[in-house]
Write an enzyme that holds these catalytic residues in place. Structure first.
Site, PDB file in Angstrom:
ATOM      1  N   THR A 155       0.664  -1.212   0.040  1.00  0.00           N
ATOM      2  CA  THR A 155       0.034   0.068  -0.126  1.00  0.00           C
ATOM      3  C   THR A 155       0.920   1.263   0.032  1.00  0.00           C
ATOM      4  OG1 THR A 155      -1.756  -1.104   1.129  1.00  0.00           O
ATOM      5  CG2 THR A 155      -1.862   1.300   1.376  1.00  0.00           C
ATOM      6  N   SER A 164       1.635  -7.567  -1.010  1.00  0.00           N
ATOM      7  CA  SER A 164       2.222  -8.540  -0.133  1.00  0.00           C
ATOM      8  C   SER A 164       1.542  -9.726  -0.132  1.00  0.00           C
ATOM      9  CB  SER A 164       2.362  -8.023   1.440  1.00  0.00           C
ATOM     10  OG  SER A 164       1.332  -7.784   2.170  1.00  0.00           O
ATOM     11  N   THR A 190       1.308  -4.820   4.585  1.00  0.00           N
ATOM     12  CA  THR A 190       1.090  -4.814   5.751  1.00  0.00           C
ATOM     13  C   THR A 190       0.434  -6.191   5.838  1.00  0.00           C
ATOM     14  OG1 THR A 190      -1.118  -3.824   6.014  1.00  0.00           O
ATOM     15  CG2 THR A 190       0.764  -2.508   6.534  1.00  0.00           C
ATOM     16  N   ASP A 191      -0.381  -6.770   4.975  1.00  0.00           N
ATOM     17  CA  ASP A 191      -1.025  -8.375   5.333  1.00  0.00           C
ATOM     18  C   ASP A 191      -0.106  -9.292   5.399  1.00  0.00           C
ATOM     19  OD1 ASP A 191      -3.827  -7.577   4.851  1.00  0.00           O
ATOM     20  OD2 ASP A 191      -3.509  -7.066   2.711  1.00  0.00           O
TER      21      ASP A 191
END
Length: 169
Positions: free
Chosen positions: A20, A62, A91-92
């Site tokens: 992101t 990710s 972030t995932d």
């Protein structure tokens, strides 16, 4: 008598992987895509004077990272001359990459990301990047995650998707 020179600042390696942090909205497609990294621009705007080397390794969400991608991230960190490393990452699956980096010795590696793209006016990206720079210079050797004002042991954290934040485990 001459004053001693201050010690040289240890350079920081910044590895960009996408996520992101580097997403951009394309109106014609009505979707977000990962674009060219904004890291160099953010560092310039923030007037970062610290020695830094930026490597744009990949442009991936990710959720699309493979074992081979994580191996490439690990290889660049392990072989880098810099002992301080910041990785911008989606972030995932940030914690999955942290696990792959856990056995890299001699490095303080900090993963960070954003919940809103850096290109947005109200993004957490710039703050998170600053946190990562501070963390990699002050934390002991190991793998860390900095998100939204907190520093986490990279092996003892998870993303709480419902709350939209990282929490210690």
């Amino acid at each position: 008598m001459d004053k001693p020179s201050p010690p040289a600042l240890a350079p920081i390696l910044v590895v960009t992987t996408g996520g992101t942090f580097d997403k951009q909205y394309f109106d014609a497609l009505s979707e977000y895509q990962i674009a060219e990294s904004v890291i160099e621009k953010l560092l310039k705007v923030a007037r970062v004077a610290h020695p830094v080397r930026v490597v744009e390794l990949m442009r991936k969400d990710s959720l699309e990272l493979t074992d081979e991608d994580r191996a490439a991230i690990r290889a660049i960190v392990a072989s880098a001359p810099e002992a301080h490393v910041v990785i911008t990452h989606g972030t995932d699956t940030m914690t999955d990459t942290a696990k792959v980096l856990a056995d890299v010795s001699g490095k303080t590696t900090v993963l960070t990301g954003a919940l809103a793209p850096a290109r947005f006016a109200e993004s957490d990206a710039t703050f998170n990047l600053g946190m990562a720079f501070a963390c990699c210079q002050s934390a002991p050797e190991g793998v860390w995650i900095t998100m939204n004002g907190s520093v986490f042991n990279g092996l003892k954290v998870r993303k709480d998707r419902e709350a939209g934040k990282f929490v210690s485990i």
